[in-house]
Design a protein around this motif. Structure first.
Motif, PDB file in Angstrom:
ATOM      1  N   SER A 143       0.895  -1.233  -0.031  1.00 52.11           N
ATOM      2  CA  SER A 143       0.036   0.015   0.065  1.00 52.11           C
ATOM      3  C   SER A 143       0.822   1.171   0.076  1.00 52.11           C
ATOM      4  N   TRP A 167      -6.553  -1.093  -0.008  1.00 54.55           N
ATOM      5  CA  TRP A 167      -7.086  -0.119  -0.793  1.00 54.55           C
ATOM      6  C   TRP A 167      -7.224   1.191   0.026  1.00 54.55           C
ATOM      7  N   ARG A 196      -5.333   4.823  -0.817  1.00 53.78           N
ATOM      8  CA  ARG A 196      -6.136   6.024  -1.307  1.00 53.78           C
ATOM      9  C   ARG A 196      -5.953   7.127  -0.115  1.00 53.78           C
ATOM     10  N   GLY A 253      -3.903  10.477  -0.720  1.00 52.58           N
ATOM     11  CA  GLY A 253      -4.383  11.400  -1.654  1.00 52.58           C
ATOM     12  C   GLY A 253      -5.350  12.316  -1.099  1.00 52.58           C
TER      13      GLY A 253
END
Length: 200
Positions: free
Chosen positions: A100, A161, A165, A168
């Motif tokens: 990740s 995930w 994410r 960002g």
């Protein structure tokens, strides 16, 4: 002949503590993924420390969860299997952090990461369960074992995930987003653990 089942009970305080430990481990992972992505020069150090911290956190949650359930028989743990369970948790955590924290995570990396992290979590849980020394032994419910594996894999995929994410998200929303993600990831880890315990 119908098998006889031992009746046990959960300590709500320890169940809650196990969830809080899972949330803390998840938040640690979220913070470390951010640090790794921002400082590649110390990537290996952060990965090693992160794997230890997150792995020990997940493993601690697992054993607190096991201690929350009491049975009217004597219980013990095999030291070697217990250590293997810890190592599986650290390995799963390390791979989750490595996957990740990459600059890119394509579909293949996500699928492979999900399977390997899920397998590591399952190994941690079931090796830890097999480390229990008790008579009579555990009689497994196949359907719930499969369900716990499915939860572990799904939770691993969702965790990777989310970890990827979150990097960002705008700085002003980071704290709330991290806290919410840690609560959700902790819940997923606890769901897998207690589904696995229900299978025993």
């Amino acid at each position: 002949m119908t098998p006889a089942y031992l009746v046990g009970q959960f300590d709500p305080a320890l169940v809650l503590l196990s969830y809080l430990v899972a949330v803390l481990a998840a938040y640690t992972a979220i913070d470390l993924v951010h640090r790794i992505s921002q400082n590649r020069a110390r990537e290996k150090l952060w990965l090693a420390l992160g794997a230890l911290a997150m792995g020990i956190g997940i493993w601690g949650m697992h054993f607190i969860g096991m201690q929350s359930f009491t049975l009217p028989i004597a219980l013990g743990f095999d030291p070697a299997k217990t250590v293997v369970s810890l190592l599986a948790a650290i390995a799963a955590a390390g791979f989750a952090l490595w996957t990740s924290s990459r600059e890119r995570m394509d579909r293949r990396a996500a699928v492979v990461g999900t399977v390997l992290v899920g397998a590591g979590i399952c190994a941690m849980h079931y090796v830890g369960m097999f480390a229990m020394e008790m008579r009579p032994g555990i009689d497994w419910h196949a359907g719930l074992v499969v369900a716990s594996v499915a939860v572990a894999v799904a939770a691993s995929g969702a965790t990777l995930w989310v970890l990827f994410r979150l990097r960002g998200i705008a700085r002003r929303h980071q704290l709330l987003a991290r806290f919410g993600a840690a609560l959700a990831i902790g819940l997923a880890v606890v769901a897998m653990h207690y589904t696995g315990m229900a299978a025993a």
